[in-house]
Design an enzyme around this catalytic site. Structure first.
Site, PDB file in Angstrom:
ATOM      1  N   ARG C  57       0.901  -1.125   0.015  1.00  0.00           N
ATOM      2  CA  ARG C  57      -0.080   0.006   0.129  1.00  0.00           C
ATOM      3  C   ARG C  57       0.838   1.174  -0.212  1.00  0.00           C
ATOM      4  NH1 ARG C  57      -1.472  -0.375   4.357  1.00  0.00           N
ATOM      5  NH2 ARG C  57      -3.339  -1.804   3.824  1.00  0.00           N
ATOM      6  N   THR C  58       1.940   1.486   1.078  1.00  0.00           N
ATOM      7  CA  THR C  58       2.554   2.539   1.077  1.00  0.00           C
ATOM      8  C   THR C  58       3.419   2.716  -0.097  1.00  0.00           C
ATOM      9  OG1 THR C  58       2.625   2.469   3.601  1.00  0.00           O
ATOM     10  CG2 THR C  58       3.985   3.802   2.700  1.00  0.00           C
ATOM     11  N   LYS C  86      24.496  -8.096   1.449  1.00  0.00           N
ATOM     12  CA  LYS C  86      26.074  -8.388   1.407  1.00  0.00           C
ATOM     13  C   LYS C  86      27.136  -7.562   2.258  1.00  0.00           C
ATOM     14  CE  LYS C  86      25.087  -9.346  -3.506  1.00  0.00           C
ATOM     15  NZ  LYS C  86      25.386  -8.773  -4.672  1.00  0.00           N
ATOM     16  N   ARG C 107      11.752   2.584   3.337  1.00  0.00           N
ATOM     17  CA  ARG C 107      11.094   2.184   4.435  1.00  0.00           C
ATOM     18  C   ARG C 107      12.061   0.853   4.875  1.00  0.00           C
ATOM     19  NH1 ARG C 107       5.393  -0.487   5.910  1.00  0.00           N
ATOM     20  NH2 ARG C 107       5.041   2.021   6.245  1.00  0.00           N
ATOM     21  N   HIS C 135       6.712   7.644  10.890  1.00  0.00           N
ATOM     22  CA  HIS C 135       6.394   7.369   9.608  1.00  0.00           C
ATOM     23  C   HIS C 135       5.406   8.473   9.321  1.00  0.00           C
ATOM     24  CE1 HIS C 135       4.235   5.792   5.977  1.00  0.00           C
ATOM     25  NE2 HIS C 135       3.260   4.556   6.565  1.00  0.00           N
TER      26      HIS C 135
END
Lengths: 340, 340, 340
Positions: C57-58, C86, C107, C135
């Site tokens: 969604r975001t 890595k 995110r 957020h």
């Protein structure tokens, strides 16, 4: 060499004139990468950016390069997400995917896979890494970075002195760069590696036959002493024949600011194909070099966008048209601020 | 049927007139797919290309079709990457995602899921496969390919003779294509499958009631003897009731050049919904057919782009505007070279 | 506050004037989100939409917001697909990725990671969620929704009465929204949670010091009695200290139509940060509220696109130019149909 409509699969395709042509086009891409201008020349064109092995950096770099020319990008980023897992051959994948897009960039874990794919593709294919084998745009961006760093000092690639440090046996970036350097004149190369991870002999012999000076050593301090460039690579412990051997060389190929200051000439440029392993147990480039202005590793990745724009432009035959489809950038861009 | 603003969920939505309209629009998309012209008619429009089950080919095909009309594509390609895994209902997903984009393409492993999603969506939804149930654009591209291959021979779909070969019990592509063929006239259908993987009886009865000739057999040689098209499918071993049964039919439904030459009429067209399983143990289309010009499997996937462009154009009501937003392609395109 | 070229990392960056400026810009984005007009102002700009934790969604919301402004989006959606695995540091990732694009949305599962990344980035970074921490665009879209819902009733945020229901201890959405509400006047807040999942004390104290009325209770019926907004959240069983405790509160914080009718004032608005858990064992918002016109949860996600367009516009300094690059939409858009 002819670029229009060609696959870009291996550094063996390039001659010196071709490389210099790529670099000239890459230079002309700078205003677009710098967001001084945008171009829409590839508006309506589609890149299939097919990564059957994870690589955020390379995938995004190719995608951005195509976007900066005005084109669209369709992607795949995991082998699991692919019908290759349902037994589909590379031949079939190539026939299908080449019906969708104008050009394909492909990474795949198996050596030779991208060339096999390209032989069945109806559109040009650029190899973005086929396992241990080839990754030609990486070699080109490395060489382009060397050229630009030397040009800053009014030097050219001819006469370069370079040290390659780390795992020189398995690193495809090192092998490809050495092949490209072979096309230039009077290169002095210091190959610094543990004895078990030495450069393959055929590459060394070829360089010597071309008249270059090649010195092998397992002492980093000795190898980096009188060079213009130190090119370091990851050395993975599992590459050693035994843990004893791995432990023996632990830390001996790690460059940090103290070693740099003690052993390198002033302004020796530091390069790395990335990703750099920043975990404490890693053995390559210390974070204390981050403020050293000669650390060129992020200039390398910046240059990668220019090289990939140049390759797309040459293969799709738009080098003469780019600038007539250009317009100024009107949004805020950090690239024109002092700290960029 | 009315396309503007409609969901495309099932082949049951289509009548013959609607199909012929889709095909006429698909024909008009050819210059864009061939990169003779580009169109920007959907500039600013967004497709949400939601694949909750992996399918590189179908996902990229839909994405390219939308890009070729000038639109942008946002994607998801794995169920793990989705809030569906956090207990979100299809209703909620549909309400949310339909607030972002102009149209949604969705693939999902569960039968009926896409229709459930569509019922809550505020924008049109195209079903790109809901498990074993429906995948209408695949059926349309198959039928469109049949039409084009027959037109090359100055024939039409009416009067077609076709053999369907392989797993006819579970293959949704076969079921959907048979339903669409039922809308035409005088079709002769040879259903070639192991007894345990026969076509469901309701589909056969419906075809017969519509006046078509349907013959079932477990002999491929017999079934492909007098047909215009051989449509083969994957037969997965795990579909058989026992390994004994699977072994019994091993290789009996595999078409290769020798069988083709011996049993098929000249120029019989070979089709397959792809992916074709090219592993040695697979039982479908041999690689030695790759040079046979009647192998239409890659023309099928090429046609898929045209069909999907047509569906987008019809649903978004732009069929009359496409050509007025067009301009010539100025980059190199392999599509105009002889070997494409 | 200054937006141009800034990172958007935390709600702590915003003052009331800044928030009202964002909301005014968000309002002006409505015609583009509604597909009345398109704008191409960011044509040629690239967003790197880096999701190192899944969130369809975001991720799609940010991507669509950038597309609606005319820009291109390059993405990553899984940590496995990243060189972070890595051993690459956030510093290196930031230096590299910021060389490709004009702005980065990120995110990441770890608290503080996005700020660390931003400190090394050469282009602006928007935090799209760093684990339990921040957020900010979610908090802004929540507050923007509150503002719009109240404006419909000729009210403003000042004087708001709100109930926050569920897990108030761990939910970052709740904490951030409470901080933003603190910037307004005369807010009455009912904090409804199990005793073990109470709002952290520092947040409560700060609200009280700012002169707001804060009431804590473990009775939902009591908390939602006299409010304008009920903001519910997920309550995950594993957050409770024991299964006994979890069982004790099972269902007590689930809002459904019957409870709404019995306890809420008419037209009390229902909000939720989504995803809503629609599984039967979940304890939050019942599906029988879906037809309640006061359920604002999908207006929240719609508003998210406007807020993200506003943030991009402010950071990239294009707010004055958007409308001069606009043209009408000519395709079918469900947004102008009655059932949208």
């Amino acid at each position: 060499m002819e670029f229009v409509g060609s696959h870009i699969l291996s550094v063996d395709q390039f001659d010196r004139k071709g490389i210099e042509h790529i670099f000239a086009i890459a230079d002309s891409m700078q205003p677009y990468a710098d967001r001084i201008r945008i171009t829409r020349i590839l508006q309506g064109a589609i890149l299939s950016n097919m990564f059957f092995e994870p690589s955020t950096r390379t995938r995004v770099s190719f995608g951005c390069a195509f976007n900066l020319l005005g084109g669209e990008v369709r992607e795949t980023s995991e082998i699991k997400a692919s019908s290759l897992t349902k037994g589909e051959s590379l031949y079939d994948s190539a026939r299908v995917l080449s019906g969708y897009s104008d050009i394909i960039v492909m990474r795949h874990p198996e050596s030779g896979s991208v060339a096999e794919f390209a032989s069945a593709s109806r559109v040009p294919v650029i190899n973005a890494g086929d396992g241990p084998n080839e990754h030609p745009s990486q070699a080109l961006l490395d060489l382009y970075t060397i050229k630009k760093e030397l040009n800053e000092k009014s030097r050219s690639v001819d006469g370069l002195r370079i040290a390659m440090v780390g795992d020189l046996k398995y690193g495809r970036a090192v092998h490809s760069l050495l092949k490209l350097l072979g096309l230039f004149k009077d290169i002095t190369i210091h190959l610094v590696s543990p004895p078990d991870l030495k450069t393959p002999d055929d590459i060394v012999q070829q360089l010597k036959q071309l008249g270059h000076a090649v010195h092998a050593t397992d002492s980093m301090e000795e190898g980096i002493h009188h060079v213009d460039i130190v090119y370091t690579t990851r050395t993975q412990e599992e590459r050693f024949p035994s843990q004893t051997e791995a432990d023996r060389y632990k830390g001996l190929f790690r460059l940090n600011q103290a070693i740099y200051t003690e052993f390198c000439e002033p302004n020796t440029v530091i390069m790395h194909p990335l990703p750099r392993d920043s975990r404490s147990q890693a053995q390559e480039l210390d974070d204390d070099l981050n403020t050293n202005p000669n650390l060129a590793i992020f200039r390398q990745t910046d240059n990668g966008v220019l090289i990939r724009m140049a390759l797309f432009s040459l293969v799709l035959d738009i080098t003469d048209q780019i600038h007539s489809h250009a317009s100024p950038v009107t949004w805020f861009t950090a690239r024109r601020t002092p700290n960029y």
